[in-house]
Design a protein around this motif. Structure first.
Motif, short mmCIF file in Angstrom:
data_model
loop_
_atom_site.label_atom_id
_atom_site.label_comp_id
_atom_site.label_asym_id
_atom_site.label_seq_id
_atom_site.Cartn_x
_atom_site.Cartn_y
_atom_site.Cartn_z
N LYS A 142 1.04 -0.99 -0.22
CA LYS A 142 -0.08 0.37 -0.20
C LYS A 142 1.47 1.08 0.28
O LYS A 142 0.10 2.16 0.02
CB LYS A 142 -1.04 -0.23 1.58
CG LYS A 142 -0.20 0.31 2.35
CD LYS A 142 -1.13 0.45 3.64
CE LYS A 142 -0.43 -0.18 5.41
NZ LYS A 142 -0.25 -1.41 5.07
N ALA A 199 -5.10 -10.09 -3.77
CA ALA A 199 -5.26 -8.46 -3.41
C ALA A 199 -5.33 -6.97 -3.80
O ALA A 199 -4.11 -7.32 -4.37
CB ALA A 199 -5.48 -8.95 -1.96
N PRO A 200 -6.09 -6.40 -3.82
CA PRO A 200 -5.44 -5.06 -4.10
C PRO A 200 -4.12 -4.90 -3.24
O PRO A 200 -3.95 -5.16 -1.96
CB PRO A 200 -6.67 -4.05 -4.59
CG PRO A 200 -7.85 -5.18 -3.01
CD PRO A 200 -7.41 -6.63 -3.23
N TRP A 202 -4.64 -1.62 -1.47
CA TRP A 202 -5.56 -1.03 -0.59
C TRP A 202 -6.62 -0.88 -0.75
O TRP A 202 -7.16 -1.43 -2.54
CB TRP A 202 -4.86 0.38 -0.29
CG TRP A 202 -5.31 1.03 -1.20
CD1 TRP A 202 -6.30 1.77 -2.27
CD2 TRP A 202 -4.13 1.11 -2.19
NE1 TRP A 202 -5.89 2.57 -3.62
CE2 TRP A 202 -4.39 2.63 -3.45
CE3 TRP A 202 -2.73 1.70 -2.78
CZ2 TRP A 202 -3.78 3.04 -4.60
CZ3 TRP A 202 -1.66 1.94 -3.78
CH2 TRP A 202 -2.60 2.51 -4.96
N TRP A 203 -7.54 -0.98 -0.31
CA TRP A 203 -9.20 -0.74 -0.68
C TRP A 203 -9.80 0.53 -0.47
O TRP A 203 -9.12 1.07 1.26
CB TRP A 203 -9.90 -1.45 0.72
CG TRP A 203 -10.24 -2.96 -0.20
CD1 TRP A 203 -11.23 -3.74 -0.34
CD2 TRP A 203 -9.17 -4.31 0.20
NE1 TRP A 203 -10.60 -5.15 -0.83
CE2 TRP A 203 -9.32 -5.18 -0.27
CE3 TRP A 203 -7.56 -3.63 0.97
CZ2 TRP A 203 -8.73 -6.65 0.04
CZ3 TRP A 203 -6.54 -5.12 0.81
CH2 TRP A 203 -7.25 -6.16 0.62
N TYR A 204 -9.83 1.57 -0.88
CA TYR A 204 -11.18 2.48 -0.66
C TYR A 204 -12.07 2.30 0.20
O TYR A 204 -12.84 1.11 0.32
CB TYR A 204 -11.68 3.48 -1.54
CG TYR A 204 -10.52 4.17 -2.47
CD1 TYR A 204 -9.42 5.25 -2.31
CD2 TYR A 204 -10.23 3.55 -4.32
CE1 TYR A 204 -8.49 5.41 -2.24
CE2 TYR A 204 -9.41 4.24 -4.08
CZ TYR A 204 -8.07 5.04 -4.12
OH TYR A 204 -7.50 5.63 -4.55
N ALA A 205 -12.45 3.32 1.38
CA ALA A 205 -14.24 2.52 1.70
C ALA A 205 -14.48 4.00 2.77
O ALA A 205 -13.53 5.44 2.88
CB ALA A 205 -13.45 2.25 3.46
N PRO A 224 -16.19 -1.11 2.27
CA PRO A 224 -15.00 -1.13 1.53
C PRO A 224 -15.20 -1.46 -0.26
O PRO A 224 -17.00 -1.32 -0.33
CB PRO A 224 -14.38 -1.79 1.80
CG PRO A 224 -15.46 -3.03 2.52
CD PRO A 224 -16.64 -1.77 3.25
N ASP A 225 -15.15 -0.07 -1.30
CA ASP A 225 -15.16 0.17 -2.11
C ASP A 225 -15.40 -1.61 -2.86
O ASP A 225 -16.22 -1.99 -4.60
CB ASP A 225 -14.40 0.73 -3.34
CG ASP A 225 -12.90 -0.11 -2.97
OD1 ASP A 225 -12.35 -0.61 -2.22
OD2 ASP A 225 -12.63 0.49 -4.56
N GLN A 226 -14.64 -2.67 -2.69
CA GLN A 226 -14.45 -3.40 -3.37
C GLN A 226 -14.99 -5.53 -1.31
O GLN A 226 -14.38 -4.49 -0.30
CB GLN A 226 -13.29 -4.45 -4.05
CG GLN A 226 -12.21 -3.80 -3.37
CD GLN A 226 -11.56 -4.01 -4.32
OE1 GLN A 226 -11.43 -5.08 -5.17
NE2 GLN A 226 -10.61 -2.88 -4.99
N TYR A 228 -13.99 -7.29 1.05
CA TYR A 228 -12.93 -6.80 2.32
C TYR A 228 -12.69 -8.23 3.55
O TYR A 228 -13.56 -8.09 3.90
CB TYR A 228 -12.71 -5.91 3.14
CG TYR A 228 -11.14 -5.95 3.45
CD1 TYR A 228 -10.28 -4.71 3.75
CD2 TYR A 228 -11.11 -6.79 4.85
CE1 TYR A 228 -9.63 -4.75 3.97
CE2 TYR A 228 -9.93 -5.90 5.63
CZ TYR A 228 -9.41 -5.43 5.11
OH TYR A 228 -7.12 -5.47 5.91
N ARG A 289 -8.28 5.10 3.11
CA ARG A 289 -7.81 4.69 2.61
C ARG A 289 -7.65 2.49 3.83
O ARG A 289 -7.44 3.42 5.24
CB ARG A 289 -6.68 4.40 1.79
CG ARG A 289 -7.42 4.36 1.13
CD ARG A 289 -5.79 4.37 -0.49
NE ARG A 289 -4.19 5.34 0.34
CZ ARG A 289 -3.48 4.85 -0.66
NH1 ARG A 289 -3.19 4.37 -1.04
NH2 ARG A 289 -2.09 5.38 0.37
#
Ligand SMILES: NC(=O)C1=CN([C@@H]2O[C@H](COP(=O)(O)OP(=O)(O)OC[C@H]3O[C@@H](n4cnc5c(N)ncnc54)[C@H](O)[C@@H]3O)[C@@H](O)[C@H]2O)C=CC1
Length: 431
Positions: A142, A199-200, A202-205, A224-226, A228, A289
């Motif tokens: 990240k 996995a990404p 990081w995730w946005y949330a 989260p945007d996807q 988690y 994030r």
């Protein structure tokens, strides 16, 4: 991406080739107020202070471990200088790496030393070291860390060590550090590469609710945007939009939910940039994030042992998640929660815990208020029990974890049945 450390070293012969990587947190931009975060969960993680590490029996260990510890002992009194010099070298020689770190580097300082001590301490203990480093390698994604950054860090690390351990530094010692760094970096690089496939970074949330429970504790729920994936008892790292590249760890306060939402209990601590932003500034609609989940303070569903859980202050968050996890598995194992706080106003989540107790006959929740009980949380368990059929979970400030370990051992729970977050960061938080 094999590189050599040659250019960085002072005395002594040429270096061994190296496939680099940073120690633990060297590329990690972390932080400040140690109390603002807790860390890597490990089963019976070794907890020792830097002082203890520096004075560990010098005669035990492999030849490389002895050389590494010798250098560490030499630089321990000037740790601050080593850290400053390391970053100065890194940014002067590799200005492109500067952007991976937070704008203010003051808080970064002692993380390197801690990471070094941890790696040095465990250089012979491959199992602990590998777990720790894999986690770090994944966690570094990240920050934008790439495999090709690792040699630069290795060079500068050896450069700083050779300068400040000059009194004892020689070719043999350098070769030992190069070998250690090569191993460390490769484990991190491999773990990051494997993680990239699934996995990404990081995730946005989006913050969906923000509930101020006390003047300085908020329960923050995010979407989260996807998806988690995580386990109850784990934690993640959080970056707010107001302090780019400054990440703090927070435990999930719930087991995984069917609606995919995640929640955290955040206490604003003095000088805690992220915690103050999350408590006093963040509002629904703000985007934060999240890093990957980490930690092994999770329920072992292969046994039927009871769970003895100690949650101090916001340390109750992952304990609540563990209780929900047991409830979802329908295990009906006895779960005994001791929830410690300084005053009754600080028991901000007692209603939730009591509601859980009402719904689950196998759950018992006891509030321990320092002022009233005239004792701190860990001591309270001595009056109950027997505990020899229980696994123990500790979550809270570093001092509580330390005295909790002692109290639990005293009541007959061996250390391999005690789980808690945090290795070196608990120590650094300086109980
Ligand atoms: N997974 C984890 O281990 C988590 C840890 N935390 C950490 O927990 C801490 C919570 O802070 P606050 O809410 O301000 O807690 P706090 O400092 O008010 O302490 C809560 C309770 O823990 C006990 N305690 C504290 N220090 C102790 C010591 N030295 N020895 C024995 N018992 C002690 C006392 O009973 C106290 O009332 C933070 O440091 C946070 O980083 C928070 C969430 C999860």
């Amino acid at each position: 991406m094999v590189s050599s450390l040659a250019g960085a070293t002072s005395p002594g012969p040429a270096p061994t080739a190296l496939t680099p990587a940073p120690f633990a947190s060297t590329l990690a931009p972390p932080p400040t107020a140690a109390a603002e975060q807790h860390v890597s969960a490990q089963r019976h993680a070794p907890v020792s202070s830097p002082e203890e590490a520096a004075t560990a029996p010098a005669e035990e260990g492999s030849p490389d471990a002895l050389l590494i510890r010798r250098a560490m002992a030499e630089v321990a009194p000037v740790a601050d200088k080593v850290t400053s010099y390391f970053y100065a070298l890194l940014f002067v020689r590799h200005p492109d790496l500067r952007s991976l770190f937070p704008a203010a580097m003051d808080t970064q300082r002692d993380r390197l030393l801690r990471a070094l001590l941890t790696a040095a301490e465990h250089i012979d203990n491959k199992e602990v070291l590998v777990d720790y480093l894999q986690n770090l390698g994944r966690g570094h994604r990240k920050y934008g860390t790439r495999a090709e950054h690792y040699p630069a860090v290795g060079e500068c690390l050896i450069g700083a060590l050779s300068k400040y351990a000059a009194g004892v530094w020689n070719a043999e010692m350098e070769a030992a550090w190069v070998r250690a760094y090569t191993t460390i970096s490769q484990v991190m690089i491999d773990a990051a590469a494997a993680d990239e496939l699934r996995a990404p970074a990081w995730w946005y949330a989006e913050i969906v609710t923000h509930d101020l429970r006390t003047p300085d504790v908020a329960v923050v729920t995010v979407r989260p945007d996807q998806p988690y994936p995580f386990l109850a008892g784990q934690y993640t790292s959080v970056e707010t939009p107001w302090w780019p590249r400054i990440w703090r760890h927070y435990s999930f306060a719930s087991a995984p939910r069917s609606d995919g939402l995640l929640s955290f209990h955040v206490k604003a601590v003095p000088a805690g940039w992220v915690s103050n932003a999350l408590v006093h500034r963040a509002r629904p609609g703000d985007i934060i994030r999240l890093g990957p989940p980490a930690g092994s303070m999770t329920v072992d569903h292969t046994t039927e042992s009871g769970l003895l859980c100690l949650g101090g202050g916001t340390g109750i968050a992952p304990i609540k998640a563990l209780v929900e996890d047991v409830a979802e598995h329908g295990d009906r194992r006895p779960v005994e929660v001791f929830y410690g706080a300084r005053t009754d106003h600080d028991l901000y989540d007692i209603d939730t815990m009591l509601r859980l107790q009402q719904s689950h006959p196998w759950l018992s929740v006891r509030a321990i208020i320092d002022q009233q009980a005239n004792q701190q949380l860990p001591d309270a368990i001595r009056a109950y029990g027997p505990w020899n059929e229980f696994d123990a979970y500790l979550s809270g400030p570093p001092g509580m974890i330390r005295s909790g370990m002692n109290a639990l051992r005293d009541v007959g729970i061996p250390s391999d049945r005690i789980r808690h977050d945090s290795v070196e960061e608990l120590v650094a938080a300086g109980s």
